[in-house]
Every structure is written in structure tokens, then in C-alpha cells.
Enzyme design. Structure first.
Site, mmCIF file in Angstrom:
data_model
loop_
_atom_site.group_PDB
_atom_site.id
_atom_site.type_symbol
_atom_site.label_atom_id
_atom_site.label_comp_id
_atom_site.label_asym_id
_atom_site.label_seq_id
_atom_site.Cartn_x
_atom_site.Cartn_y
_atom_site.Cartn_z
ATOM 1 N N ASP A 291 0.829 -1.072 0.066
ATOM 2 C CA ASP A 291 -0.068 0.039 -0.047
ATOM 3 C C ASP A 291 1.008 1.170 0.021
ATOM 4 O O ASP A 291 2.068 1.345 0.541
ATOM 5 C CB ASP A 291 -1.033 0.025 1.120
ATOM 6 C CG ASP A 291 -0.267 0.348 2.531
ATOM 7 O OD1 ASP A 291 0.795 -0.680 2.584
ATOM 8 O OD2 ASP A 291 -0.643 0.804 3.387
ATOM 9 N N GLU B 73 0.190 -1.134 5.655
ATOM 10 C CA GLU B 73 1.151 -1.007 6.554
ATOM 11 C C GLU B 73 1.076 0.590 6.885
ATOM 12 O O GLU B 73 1.296 1.284 7.983
ATOM 13 C CB GLU B 73 2.534 -1.009 5.802
ATOM 14 C CG GLU B 73 3.790 -0.990 6.736
ATOM 15 C CD GLU B 73 4.381 0.427 7.027
ATOM 16 O OE1 GLU B 73 5.426 0.669 7.757
ATOM 17 O OE2 GLU B 73 3.876 1.210 6.081
ATOM 18 N N GLU B 74 0.897 1.371 5.818
ATOM 19 C CA GLU B 74 0.667 2.856 6.138
ATOM 20 C C GLU B 74 -0.429 3.308 7.001
ATOM 21 O O GLU B 74 -0.527 4.301 7.683
ATOM 22 C CB GLU B 74 0.161 3.443 4.717
ATOM 23 C CG GLU B 74 1.575 3.557 3.647
ATOM 24 C CD GLU B 74 2.777 4.251 4.267
ATOM 25 O OE1 GLU B 74 2.715 4.727 5.214
ATOM 26 O OE2 GLU B 74 3.890 4.076 3.377
ATOM 27 N N ASP C 221 12.419 -1.304 3.612
ATOM 28 C CA ASP C 221 11.303 -0.256 3.532
ATOM 29 C C ASP C 221 11.841 1.165 4.280
ATOM 30 O O ASP C 221 11.721 1.192 5.534
ATOM 31 C CB ASP C 221 9.971 -0.474 4.209
ATOM 32 C CG ASP C 221 9.004 0.413 4.395
ATOM 33 O OD1 ASP C 221 9.181 1.462 3.648
ATOM 34 O OD2 ASP C 221 8.096 0.494 5.269
#
Length: 411
Positions: A79, A172-173, A195
Site C-alpha cells: 500500500d 502498513e501505512e 522499506d
């Protein structure tokens, strides 16, 4: 496929997550990239490739050395942030960047004086936005590095390795990337999230994080007859925010300094809702910040004479350092691999969180490695293709160091 072409394909998918959704994944468009990745993983010879009902993709690069060495996991998220549009991304490729100002469009410029990280990529090939969307390097650069690793191993069976577990997560965001992560499926001894920022950077410290919701119930009276009667919840919301320590906001903090961040406001005269994230590397100092909210609540409720302010606090994630300290070898071997490939390992505290923080507390130690992405979550985002290539080289060295004695190293 070149790593840059792979990255450009991935960012063509709009995969913004939705912080207000209750589904998993939070947005259906993430599944379009997921299906594409599943097909690519199968073509590249990964085994046990599948997507869970919650949108998490799993796969295994199978051992070709009779299972010698640790089982290492590699994780990235699909995402992109809801903070800026991720639809119809129009990337711009700049070869051999010369350190000058970069025009994104008629109104926006990437200027090294304002964004000094550009000085770190002079001489690199870089990719920017056109100033209308985010880029998606967070974290499609990580996906591109991992999938390029899979392609390299598929084409080079002489590269000996144990099983390598791969996972791509949604959401994740919005803090839900590992909500449904299955450690029984992901059979790794430890893992790394791919990341982050500069390729020299190694991260195993992150913020302790809370979400704080402040709900204010005012008294709505016709403004023509409101004297000594109306309590405007919007005005109280402004008052509440101004009573918080003003030096502890993101624009005034750096490094290990914590902050509170008001990121969403919605309200009327009658009802107002303030949404904050509260962050600090030191848990005791985080608690002090949370107590600020409680003290202001008590003060305003006393001042107005009724239960005007209601607060809800929710723990989001904790500092993975408290877990990683028990497995220092997984950090040390990254530092060795970085030195081997000519990088300068730099320990940096994450001013945010990663899937790795949650996974570490679930029992899978999981530091984070950089990707070459900068200025994430907005239209000034850019990524270094040169650093992405170095990220691939770093992972190959890390895996190979785990299998071969130094004197037997094939490269």
C-alpha cells in the site's frame, strides 16, 4: 527485467490504503497489485505462493543447498500512504543527476536547498513525481528490490541459499500491515523489512506509538441568542490543541525527539473530533505526552462545568529495539554485508514505524533496511535507482554470507 522497469510497473497500480475502512485489506485496489505479484512470483519459481483472505502474499524461494544456513525472511508492503494521491502517477526519470533544481511542473520544484537529501544522490539515476501525486517508492522500491532478488536467484541456480521466505503486506501505512500476518506460514528464523530511506541506513529502533482521539461535545445555540449559552466545540478544539506543548510537534522535532501530530479535524458547533498520533522512542516520555492530553481534558471539563471533552487512547506499536537487543547478530551481519559491498552502515532511529516493529513483538525479530526512497507520502517523493540496485547487491551479500565461509565466497 531491469529493477527500474519493475518499479515503474508497480507504481502504475494505485494502492492507497484507507484509514477509515474496517476491511482487510482496507482498499480493494491493493488486490490488483497483489494478483500481479502472485503471477510474477510463480513465474520466477517461488513455491507455496498464495494470498491469504486478508490480502497478505506469501511465497518461498526454495533452498538449493540442502537447507544449510538460516531461513531469512524479506518483507515489503504494497500500500501507499493515504496522505497524498497515488492515482495516475507520472514518473520522471533523471539520469546522472547533477545536483541542480528539478522542475516537477510549472509550480513545483525539488530544490536541494529545501531537500538536502538530493545531495546524497548526485551522479545517480533517480525517479521523481510530476508534482501531482506521491511516487510510491514507499514501499514499491522495497518490492522491486525483493522481486529482483528472486529473479536473480531464478536465473543463477549456482547461487546457493537456504529457503528464503517472502511476504508482501497490505495496509502498513494505516498501521494494520501485520494485523493478520501468519507466522506459522512464514517460517523464517528472522526477517528484514525492506522499506526506508538511504541505502546506508539500518534501522532497529522506532517510535512507541499511540493514537489519541479527542471528541468534544459543545452546546449549539442559535447565534442570535447564544450569549452565555453556546459552547462552540470547534473553538474548544482549537483551544485544546493550543494547550498542548507547541514545541512538540513534527515540524519542531528530529532524531529521538517525540511529538504529537494533529492530522485530522472534523467538526461542527455541536461536535468536533481531533485525531492525533503521539510518538516517542522513550516509552516513559510517551506516557508523559499522553498525560498532557489527560490534564488538558480535566482542565477544560472543569472550566466549562461538564464532560465536554472525551478522550480515547489506542496503542499502535512499540519500539522494536527492546526485542532486537536480544538478537544482536541479525544487525551485525547486515553491518558486515554493508561493508562488504562498499556501504557505510549507519544506525538511524526510525521516526515512524514499520511492519517489523509489530512482527518483532509477535516473535519474529525484524530490523529494517533502506531502499533509496526519500520525501515519502507526498509529491516531493523521489527514489534513487542507483540505491535500489545497491539494495539488491546488499541482500545477495547478506544471504551469501549466511551460507559461505569468507574464504569460500564466490564473489
Amino acid at each position: 527485467m531491469k529493477i527500474e522497469n519493475r518499479f515503474l510497473k508497480y507504481i502504475s497500480f494505485n494502492t492507497q490504503s484507507d484509514p477509515y475502512s474496517t476491511t482487510s485489506p482496507s482498499s480493494k485496489n491493493q488486490l490488483e497489485l497483489a494478483e500481479f505479484l502472485i503471477e510474477e512470483m510463480r513465474i520466477l519459481g517461488l513455491e507455496n505462493v498464495h494470498m491469504s483472505e486478508f490480502g497478505v502474499i506469501y511465497g518461498t524461494i526454495p533452498s538449493n543447498n540442502n537447507h544449510q544456513g538460516d531461513v531469512i525472511g524479506l518483507i515489503a508492503h504494497m500500500d501507499t500512504s493515504p496522505d497524498a494521491s497515488g492515482e495516475n502517477v507520472h514518473p520522471q526519470i533523471i539520469r546522472n543527476y547533477d545536483g541542480s533544481r528539478i522542475s516537477l511542473n510549472e509550480d513545483m520544484v525539488l530544490d536541494p536547498q529545501e531537500f538536502p537529501d538530493l545531495n546524497e544522490v548526485i551522479g545517480h539515476d533517480i525517479i521523481t513525481t510530476d508534482g501531482t501525486t506521491l511516487l510510491g517508492a514507499d514501499d514499491k522500491a522495497g518490492i522491486a528490490i525483493i522481486m529482483s532478488l528472486a529473479e536473480y536467484m531464478y536465473k543463477h541456480p549456482e547461487f546457493k541459499h537456504n529457503d528464503i521466505q517472502i511476504a508482501f503486506t497490505p495496509d502498513e501505512e494505516v498501521g494494520r500491515g501485520t494485523e493478520h500476518f501468519d507466522l506459522d506460514t512464514f517460517q523464517a528464523d528472522y526477517a528484514y523489512t525492506i522499506d526506508g530511506g538511504h541505502i546506508n541506513e539500518l534501522y532497529f529502533e522506532n517510535f512507541n506509538a499511540y493514537q489519541v482521539l479527542v471528541e468534544i461535545t459543545g452546546k449549539s445555540i442559535h447565534p442570535g441568542s447564544a450569549k452565555n449559552k453556546m459552547v462552540n466545540s470547534l473553538s474548544v478544539g482549537i483551544e485544546f490543541d493550543q494547550l498542548l506543548p507547541q514545541h512538540k510537534t513534527p515540524e519542531h522535532t528530529e532524531g529521538y525527539e517525540g511529538f504529537h501530530h494533529l492530522h485530522h479535524v472534523q467538526g461542527t458547533c455541536e461536535k468536533t473530533r481531533l485525531e492525533y498520533i503521539v510518538r516517542d522512542h522513550n516509552f516513559l516520555e510517551l506516557k508523559d505526552q499522553l498525560n498532557d492530553f489527560k490534564r488538558i481534558q480535566a482542565f477544560l471539563n472543569s472550566r466549562y462545568g461538564y464532560e465536554l471533552v472525551h478522550i480515547t487512547m489506542h496503542e499502535q506499536y512499540l519500539n522494536m529495539k527492546d526485542i532486537i537487543k536480544d538478537t544482536p547478530e541479525i544487525v551485525e551481519q547486515v553491518e558486515i554485508a554493508m561493508n562488504d559491498v562498499g556501504l557505510n552502515p549507519t544506525i538511524v532511529p526510525i521516526r515512524g514505524g514499520t511492519d517489523g516493529a509489530m512482527l518483532s513483538y509477535k516473535g519474529l525479530p525484524c530490523p529494517n533496511l533502506g531502499t533509496g526512497g526519500f520525501n515519502c507520502h507526498g509529491p516531493f517523493e523521489f527514489v534513487s535507482i542507483t540505491m535500489m540496485k545497491k539494495g539488491l547487491e546488499l541482500l545477495l551479500r547478506l544471504i551469501r554470507n549466511n551460507v559461505y565461509a569468507k574464504e569460500d565466497m564466490p564473489f
